[in-house]
Design a protein around this motif. Structure first.
Motif, PDB file in Angstrom:
ATOM      1  N   SER A 100       0.821  -1.204   0.000  1.00 42.50           N
ATOM      2  CA  SER A 100       0.000   0.000   0.000  1.00 42.50           C
ATOM      3  C   SER A 100       0.856   1.256   0.000  1.00 42.50           C
ATOM      4  CB  SER A 100      -0.920  -0.001   1.233  1.00 42.50           C
ATOM      5  OG  SER A 100      -1.684   1.184   1.294  1.00 42.50           O
ATOM      6  N   SER A 101       0.478   2.218  -0.811  1.00 44.39           N
ATOM      7  CA  SER A 101       1.164   3.514  -0.835  1.00 44.39           C
ATOM      8  C   SER A 101       0.126   4.618  -0.705  1.00 44.39           C
ATOM      9  CB  SER A 101       1.962   3.689  -2.130  1.00 44.39           C
ATOM     10  OG  SER A 101       1.105   3.660  -3.259  1.00 44.39           O
ATOM     11  N   LYS A 102       0.510   5.689  -0.027  1.00 40.14           N
ATOM     12  CA  LYS A 102      -0.415   6.787   0.209  1.00 40.14           C
ATOM     13  C   LYS A 102       0.211   8.112  -0.195  1.00 40.14           C
ATOM     14  CE  LYS A 102      -2.894   4.558   4.017  1.00 40.14           C
ATOM     15  NZ  LYS A 102      -3.407   4.699   5.418  1.00 40.14           N
ATOM     16  N   ASN A 103      -0.647   9.029  -0.603  1.00 35.73           N
ATOM     17  CA  ASN A 103      -0.201  10.359  -0.999  1.00 35.73           C
ATOM     18  C   ASN A 103      -1.257  11.374  -0.593  1.00 35.73           C
ATOM     19  OD1 ASN A 103       1.596  12.206  -2.788  1.00 35.73           O
ATOM     20  ND2 ASN A 103      -0.478  12.566  -3.542  1.00 35.73           N
ATOM     21  N   GLN A 104      -0.805  12.521  -0.114  1.00 38.64           N
ATOM     22  CA  GLN A 104      -1.740  13.599   0.194  1.00 38.64           C
ATOM     23  C   GLN A 104      -1.305  14.874  -0.517  1.00 38.64           C
ATOM     24  OE1 GLN A 104      -2.194  15.952   4.081  1.00 38.64           O
ATOM     25  NE2 GLN A 104      -4.025  14.642   4.131  1.00 38.64           N
ATOM     26  N   ALA A 105      -2.247  15.489  -1.187  1.00 38.30           N
ATOM     27  CA  ALA A 105      -1.990  16.755  -1.867  1.00 38.30           C
ATOM     28  C   ALA A 105      -2.933  17.818  -1.326  1.00 38.30           C
ATOM     29  CB  ALA A 105      -2.178  16.600  -3.372  1.00 38.30           C
ATOM     30  N   VAL A 106      -2.378  18.989  -1.022  1.00 38.96           N
ATOM     31  CA  VAL A 106      -3.179  20.119  -0.577  1.00 38.96           C
ATOM     32  C   VAL A 106      -3.085  21.198  -1.650  1.00 38.96           C
ATOM     33  CG1 VAL A 106      -3.499  21.890   1.189  1.00 38.96           C
ATOM     34  CG2 VAL A 106      -2.711  19.600   1.838  1.00 38.96           C
ATOM     35  N   ALA A 107      -4.225  21.694  -2.083  1.00 34.01           N
ATOM     36  CA  ALA A 107      -4.233  22.673  -3.171  1.00 34.01           C
ATOM     37  C   ALA A 107      -5.116  23.861  -2.810  1.00 34.01           C
ATOM     38  CB  ALA A 107      -4.727  22.028  -4.458  1.00 34.01           C
ATOM     39  N   TYR A 108      -4.693  25.024  -3.292  1.00 31.48           N
ATOM     40  CA  TYR A 108      -5.472  26.251  -3.139  1.00 31.48           C
ATOM     41  C   TYR A 108      -5.684  26.860  -4.513  1.00 31.48           C
ATOM     42  CZ  TYR A 108      -4.454  26.000   1.850  1.00 31.48           C
ATOM     43  OH  TYR A 108      -4.361  25.592   3.157  1.00 31.48           O
ATOM     44  N   LEU A 109      -6.898  27.318  -4.759  1.00 32.28           N
ATOM     45  CA  LEU A 109      -7.229  27.978  -6.021  1.00 32.28           C
ATOM     46  C   LEU A 109      -7.573  29.431  -5.726  1.00 32.28           C
ATOM     47  CD1 LEU A 109      -7.895  27.580  -9.116  1.00 32.28           C
ATOM     48  CD2 LEU A 109     -10.266  27.317  -8.383  1.00 32.28           C
ATOM     49  N   THR A 110      -6.949  30.352  -6.459  1.00 38.69           N
ATOM     50  CA  THR A 110      -7.222  31.774  -6.275  1.00 38.69           C
ATOM     51  C   THR A 110      -7.341  32.464  -7.625  1.00 38.69           C
ATOM     52  OG1 THR A 110      -4.873  32.378  -6.204  1.00 38.69           O
ATOM     53  CG2 THR A 110      -5.932  31.831  -4.099  1.00 38.69           C
ATOM     54  N   LYS A 111      -7.917  33.651  -7.606  1.00 38.00           N
ATOM     55  CA  LYS A 111      -8.028  34.462  -8.817  1.00 38.00           C
ATOM     56  C   LYS A 111      -7.256  35.748  -8.590  1.00 38.00           C
ATOM     57  CE  LYS A 111     -12.004  34.776 -10.964  1.00 38.00           C
ATOM     58  NZ  LYS A 111     -13.397  35.196 -11.310  1.00 38.00           N
ATOM     59  N   ASP A 112      -6.400  36.119  -9.563  1.00 38.75           N
ATOM     60  CA  ASP A 112      -5.598  37.334  -9.383  1.00 38.75           C
ATOM     61  C   ASP A 112      -6.361  38.573  -9.847  1.00 38.75           C
ATOM     62  OD1 ASP A 112      -5.441  37.486 -12.162  1.00 38.75           O
ATOM     63  OD2 ASP A 112      -3.409  36.663 -12.259  1.00 38.75           O
ATOM     64  N   LEU A 116      -7.321  35.971 -13.689  1.00 39.39           N
ATOM     65  CA  LEU A 116      -6.768  34.675 -14.056  1.00 39.39           C
ATOM     66  C   LEU A 116      -6.778  33.740 -12.851  1.00 39.39           C
ATOM     67  CD1 LEU A 116      -3.671  35.808 -16.171  1.00 39.39           C
ATOM     68  CD2 LEU A 116      -5.954  35.172 -16.980  1.00 39.39           C
ATOM     69  N   LEU A 117      -7.028  32.443 -13.110  1.00 38.75           N
ATOM     70  CA  LEU A 117      -7.069  31.451 -12.046  1.00 38.75           C
ATOM     71  C   LEU A 117      -5.711  30.785 -11.880  1.00 38.75           C
ATOM     72  CD1 LEU A 117     -10.472  29.706 -12.882  1.00 38.75           C
ATOM     73  CD2 LEU A 117     -10.032  31.414 -11.122  1.00 38.75           C
ATOM     74  N   TRP A 118      -5.310  30.618 -10.616  1.00 42.50           N
ATOM     75  CA  TRP A 118      -4.039  29.969 -10.310  1.00 42.50           C
ATOM     76  C   TRP A 118      -4.257  28.910  -9.242  1.00 42.50           C
ATOM     77  CZ3 TRP A 118      -0.004  31.172 -13.360  1.00 42.50           C
ATOM     78  CH2 TRP A 118      -0.058  32.384 -14.060  1.00 42.50           C
ATOM     79  N   GLU A 119      -3.587  27.777  -9.411  1.00 38.51           N
ATOM     80  CA  GLU A 119      -3.666  26.710  -8.420  1.00 38.51           C
ATOM     81  C   GLU A 119      -2.280  26.462  -7.841  1.00 38.51           C
ATOM     82  OE1 GLU A 119      -6.039  22.556  -7.896  1.00 38.51           O
ATOM     83  OE2 GLU A 119      -4.891  22.766  -9.750  1.00 38.51           O
ATOM     84  N   TYR A 120      -2.228  26.340  -6.524  1.00 38.09           N
ATOM     85  CA  TYR A 120      -0.982  26.068  -5.809  1.00 38.09           C
ATOM     86  C   TYR A 120      -1.118  24.694  -5.162  1.00 38.09           C
ATOM     87  CZ  TYR A 120      -0.294  31.122  -6.300  1.00 38.09           C
ATOM     88  OH  TYR A 120      -0.160  32.399  -6.805  1.00 38.09           O
ATOM     89  N   ILE A 121      -0.226  23.768  -5.482  1.00 43.93           N
ATOM     90  CA  ILE A 121      -0.335  22.390  -5.020  1.00 43.93           C
ATOM     91  C   ILE A 121       0.905  21.975  -4.244  1.00 43.93           C
ATOM     92  CG2 ILE A 121      -0.679  19.982  -5.703  1.00 43.93           C
ATOM     93  CD1 ILE A 121      -1.992  20.955  -8.251  1.00 43.93           C
ATOM     94  N   SER A 122       0.674  21.373  -3.073  1.00 45.45           N
ATOM     95  CA  SER A 122       1.747  20.814  -2.255  1.00 45.45           C
ATOM     96  C   SER A 122       1.481  19.329  -2.091  1.00 45.45           C
ATOM     97  CB  SER A 122       1.785  21.489  -0.877  1.00 45.45           C
ATOM     98  OG  SER A 122       2.670  20.810  -0.016  1.00 45.45           O
ATOM     99  N   SER A 123       2.463  18.496  -2.425  1.00 40.43           N
ATOM    100  CA  SER A 123       2.312  17.046  -2.319  1.00 40.43           C
ATOM    101  C   SER A 123       3.159  16.518  -1.181  1.00 40.43           C
ATOM    102  CB  SER A 123       2.722  16.376  -3.640  1.00 40.43           C
ATOM    103  OG  SER A 123       2.562  14.972  -3.557  1.00 40.43           O
ATOM    104  N   ASN A 124       2.495  15.844  -0.224  1.00 40.02           N
ATOM    105  CA  ASN A 124       3.181  15.252   0.927  1.00 40.02           C
ATOM    106  C   ASN A 124       4.079  16.244   1.662  1.00 40.02           C
ATOM    107  OD1 ASN A 124       2.023  12.689   0.556  1.00 40.02           O
ATOM    108  ND2 ASN A 124       3.576  12.138  -0.947  1.00 40.02           N
ATOM    109  N   GLY A 125       3.562  17.458   1.834  1.00 41.35           N
ATOM    110  CA  GLY A 125       4.287  18.448   2.620  1.00 41.35           C
ATOM    111  C   GLY A 125       5.352  19.226   1.880  1.00 41.35           C
ATOM    112  N   SER A 126       5.475  19.028   0.574  1.00 37.49           N
ATOM    113  CA  SER A 126       6.476  19.752  -0.214  1.00 37.49           C
ATOM    114  C   SER A 126       6.043  21.200  -0.406  1.00 37.49           C
ATOM    115  CB  SER A 126       6.660  19.085  -1.576  1.00 37.49           C
ATOM    116  OG  SER A 126       5.460  19.174  -2.337  1.00 37.49           O
TER     117      SER A 126
END
Length: 269
Positions: A100-112, A116-126
């Protein structure tokens, strides 16, 4: 194999977006609405809500070269519309050969300031990676409801999560998936196979009879995914090696106009 993985990701992404658009609603008098009218009301888009939360769970089970692969993805998302901001936490668990392998991604979506839409993604705390998603503006504003066909009322009254709902079934045909890919600026993904030959995606939704807000939606993608993979392998000149025994997504909605509060991190501004 790299090309194959990219196409799988594209299809799964499209299906997720299709499901999430069921959050688009407009309160109406629902006494005499037909199934199609319910769906048309949903097409107004989530801009009529100040905020909402939803949880989307996708379960997949497949066999590849004798190996059973199980994948479960749970997305918990909070959406605010004015000003637009979205927080999404995605937990993925994959089981292959008993491992078994696990992954968690946290993402935020904002508009400038330029819209324009921008997404910021962090995978496993990166650290957060910034990605422009201008082509996804249609998802925020609302999707063309014409991609849904064969809409029928299955049950006029059924309780779901202690709410009186109407249950509606519909299909998303392969040809309409192509339309959606084009709307999302993913024409290259649409060129992978002939979607017109693929089985339809079976969609069911339960809508609050009082407010016309969605309570739960599901999509059975097994036949579609098997048809897609078969066509893709054939185009690549390979024997079919990947077969789905399960591919289903369930979305549940809550906290309309009272979504969970969050703050966009400084590095995502």
């Amino acid at each position: 194999m790299k090309a194959l993985k990219k196409q799988q990701i594209a299809v799964i992404l499209v299906l997720s977006v299709i499901l999430s658009t069921f959050a688009a609603v407009t309160p109406v008098s629902a006494a005499t609405l037909s199934a199609q009218q319910y769906l048309e009301k949903m097409g107004i888009a989530v801009r009529n809500l100040k905020s909402y939360d939803f949880t989307q769970t996708t379960d997949q089970k497949m066999t590849m070269e004798g190996q059973i692969i199980q994948n479960k993805t749970v997305v918990k998302q909070s959406v605010y519309n004015s000003p637009l901001k979205v927080k999404s936490v995605t937990d993925t668990t994959t089981v292959l050969a008993g491992m078994s392998s696990k992954n968690q991604a946290v993402a935020y979506l904002t508009k400038d300031a330029d819209g324009l839409l921008w997404e910021y993604i962090s995978s496993n705390g990166s650290g957060y990676q910034k990605t422009g998603i201008l082509n996804y503006t249609n998802q925020i504003k609302g999707m063309d409801i014409s991609i849904y066909s064969d809409a029928k009322i299955v049950k006029k009254k059924i309780k779901v999560n202690r709410i009186n709902t109407v249950q509606i079934s519909a299909h998303v045909k392969g040809s309409d998936v192509v339309k959606f890919l084009d709307q999302m600026g993913m024409s290259k993904a649409a060129a992978a196979v002939d979607y017109n030959t693929l089985p339809a995606i079976k969609v069911t939704c339960w809508i609050d009879k009082k407010t016309c807000r969605p309570v739960r939606t599901t999509a059975d993608m097994k036949a579609f995914m098997n048809g897609y993979m078969s066509a893709l392998y054939q185009k690549l000149g390979q024997d079919l090696k990947l077969v789905y025994s399960q591919a289903k997504t369930t979305v549940t909605y809550k906290n309309f106009n009272k979504a969970a509060t969050f703050t966009i991190p400084k590095e995502c501004r």
